[in-house]
Motif scaffolding. Structure first.
Motif, short mmCIF file in Angstrom:
data_model
loop_
_atom_site.label_atom_id
_atom_site.label_comp_id
_atom_site.label_asym_id
_atom_site.label_seq_id
_atom_site.Cartn_x
_atom_site.Cartn_y
_atom_site.Cartn_z
N ARG A 223 -15.97 11.75 4.91
CA ARG A 223 -14.76 12.51 5.22
C ARG A 223 -14.30 12.18 6.65
O ARG A 223 -13.09 12.04 6.90
N GLU A 224 -15.23 12.07 7.57
CA GLU A 224 -14.87 11.72 8.94
C GLU A 224 -14.28 10.32 9.02
O GLU A 224 -13.41 10.04 9.85
N ALA A 225 -14.73 9.43 8.12
CA ALA A 225 -14.15 8.09 8.08
C ALA A 225 -12.68 8.16 7.71
O ALA A 225 -11.83 7.49 8.29
N VAL A 226 -12.35 9.00 6.72
CA VAL A 226 -10.95 9.20 6.34
C VAL A 226 -10.16 9.75 7.52
O VAL A 226 -9.07 9.28 7.84
N SER B 229 -3.96 -0.92 3.20
CA SER B 229 -4.93 -1.23 4.25
C SER B 229 -6.33 -1.07 3.68
O SER B 229 -6.63 -0.08 3.02
N ILE B 230 -7.19 -2.05 3.92
CA ILE B 230 -8.58 -1.99 3.53
C ILE B 230 -9.42 -2.24 4.78
O ILE B 230 -9.22 -3.23 5.47
N CYS B 231 -10.34 -1.33 5.06
CA CYS B 231 -11.16 -1.43 6.25
C CYS B 231 -12.62 -1.25 5.89
O CYS B 231 -12.96 -0.50 4.98
N LEU B 232 -13.48 -1.94 6.62
CA LEU B 232 -14.90 -1.64 6.59
C LEU B 232 -15.20 -0.69 7.75
O LEU B 232 -14.84 -0.97 8.89
N LYS C 183 -9.85 2.51 1.88
CA LYS C 183 -8.62 1.91 1.35
C LYS C 183 -7.48 2.89 1.47
O LYS C 183 -7.61 4.06 1.09
N ARG C 184 -6.37 2.40 1.95
CA ARG C 184 -5.16 3.21 2.00
C ARG C 184 -4.35 2.98 0.75
O ARG C 184 -4.10 1.83 0.37
N GLY C 185 -3.96 4.04 0.06
CA GLY C 185 -3.21 3.91 -1.18
C GLY C 185 -1.85 3.28 -0.97
O GLY C 185 -1.22 3.44 0.07
N VAL C 186 -1.39 2.55 -2.00
CA VAL C 186 -0.11 1.85 -1.89
C VAL C 186 1.07 2.76 -2.21
O VAL C 186 2.22 2.38 -1.97
N GLY C 187 0.82 3.95 -2.74
CA GLY C 187 1.90 4.86 -3.08
C GLY C 187 1.36 6.17 -3.61
O GLY C 187 0.14 6.38 -3.68
N LYS C 188 2.26 7.04 -4.01
CA LYS C 188 1.88 8.37 -4.48
C LYS C 188 0.94 8.27 -5.68
O LYS C 188 1.23 7.58 -6.65
N LEU D 247 -8.98 6.42 0.44
CA LEU D 247 -10.11 6.47 -0.48
C LEU D 247 -11.28 5.78 0.21
O LEU D 247 -11.13 4.68 0.76
N VAL D 248 -12.45 6.42 0.22
CA VAL D 248 -13.64 5.84 0.83
C VAL D 248 -14.63 5.52 -0.29
O VAL D 248 -14.98 6.38 -1.10
N LEU D 249 -15.09 4.26 -0.32
CA LEU D 249 -15.91 3.76 -1.41
C LEU D 249 -17.19 3.12 -0.89
O LEU D 249 -17.25 2.64 0.24
N GLN D 250 -18.17 3.07 -1.76
CA GLN D 250 -19.40 2.32 -1.50
C GLN D 250 -19.05 0.85 -1.22
O GLN D 250 -18.23 0.25 -1.90
#
Length: 286
Positions: free
Chosen positions: A4-7, A24-27, A39-44, A76-79
């Motif tokens: 959650r803190e990463a978001v 946007s995709i970040c490690l 990952k930042r969503g591309v839209g709603k 969205l934060v993923l493994q």
């Protein structure tokens, strides 16, 4: 830093990343050293759709998918799964797992994953998941016709070329092959979303919904996934062993199932894909 803190760090601009696929995709390295993907969503609805799709595809563990660690309306934060080189044994295991995954089924053709939105995404393109009574109706109304309209609006297709797609839609009940129950599909299984790791093949970036299993197979072939022959061979054997063999004419229908991704690419990236989509439509009618 937890998921959650990463978001929150991303939302606050405290973490930078690279652009890929329109988002946007970040490690991100969390406290304790764990690395996650943000990952930042591309839209709603994009993060909601992807999270629901990953959970649905991963429900039985047939094919590994990244765990969803955190989510809000924007991020969205993923493994994180470290990459590795393709290997035949991993390809064959993936083929068998994909066959099992498809046979888990879906509520209906066009149904979204449980908890997923009707208005979803495939990459940067909007994609509507609306249940239909059969695959031809779903594919024509929700996959071919909307993207033909978008291509027409951009003057990528002439009126005569649009008629070719209209004919495909009219003839879909005959072109579709033997009726099958709705499969649980990834929906965007091109080579970039088949992620090779040290412990096998993972599926990432889903556009999951209920559809025809041949659509996932056609996507594997569209941009020629590594070791695809190993994948498909193991898939066919597993499907047969499960009592649901692929119909003998499935390879003849590859152009039909590739129409949607080609039209989507045309609407997003331009005319070269429109020519490919038109060729696929004509091949589907032969």
């Amino acid at each position: 830093m937890n998921a959650r803190e990463a978001v929150e760090a991303l939302l606050d601009g405290r973490v930078t990343g690279v652009r890929r696929g329109g988002g946007s995709i970040c490690l991100v390295t969390l406290h304790g050293g764990e690395v996650v993907v943000a990952k930042r969503g591309v839209g709603k609805g994009a993060t909601e759709a992807e999270a629901a799709g990953l959970r649905w595809l991963g429900e039985y563990g047939d094919v590994p998918v990244p765990a969803v660690l955190g989510q809000d309306d924007e991020w969205l934060v993923l493994q994180y799964v470290p990459p590795a080189s393709p290997a035949p044994a991993a390809a064959e295991a993936f083929g068998r797992g994909l066959a099992r995954l498809h046979l888990r089924g879906a509520e209906a053709f066009g149904s979204p994953p449980p908890g997923g939105p009707v208005d979803a995404w495939m990459g940067v393109a909007p994609m509507r998941n609306e249940p239909h009574p059969d695959w031809p109706a779903f594919f024509a109304q929700e996959r071919i016709e909307p993207y033909v309209r978008l291509c027409t609006d951009q003057r990528l297709l002439t009126s005569d070329e649009v008629k070719v797609f209209d004919t495909v839609c009219e003839r879909l009940p005959a072109l579709a092959g033997p009726a099958e129950p709705p499969a649980r599909v990834h929906g965007d299984a091109w080579s970039g979303n088949v992620h090779w790791s040290h412990d096998g093949v993972w599926l990432i970036d889903p556009a999951a919904h209920g559809a025809h299993r041949e659509s996932d197979l056609a996507m594997l072939l569209l941009f020629r996934t590594s070791l695809v022959d190993h994948i498909l061979g193991a898939y066919a054997e597993s499907a047969t062993d499960a009592g649901a063999p692929l119909d003998g004419g499935w390879r003849d229908r590859i152009p039909l199932h590739q129409l949607f991704p080609l039209l989507m690419h045309a609407a997003v990236f331009g005319g070269g894909y429109a020519r490919q989509a038109l060729s696929a439509a004509r091949a589907a009618l032969r």
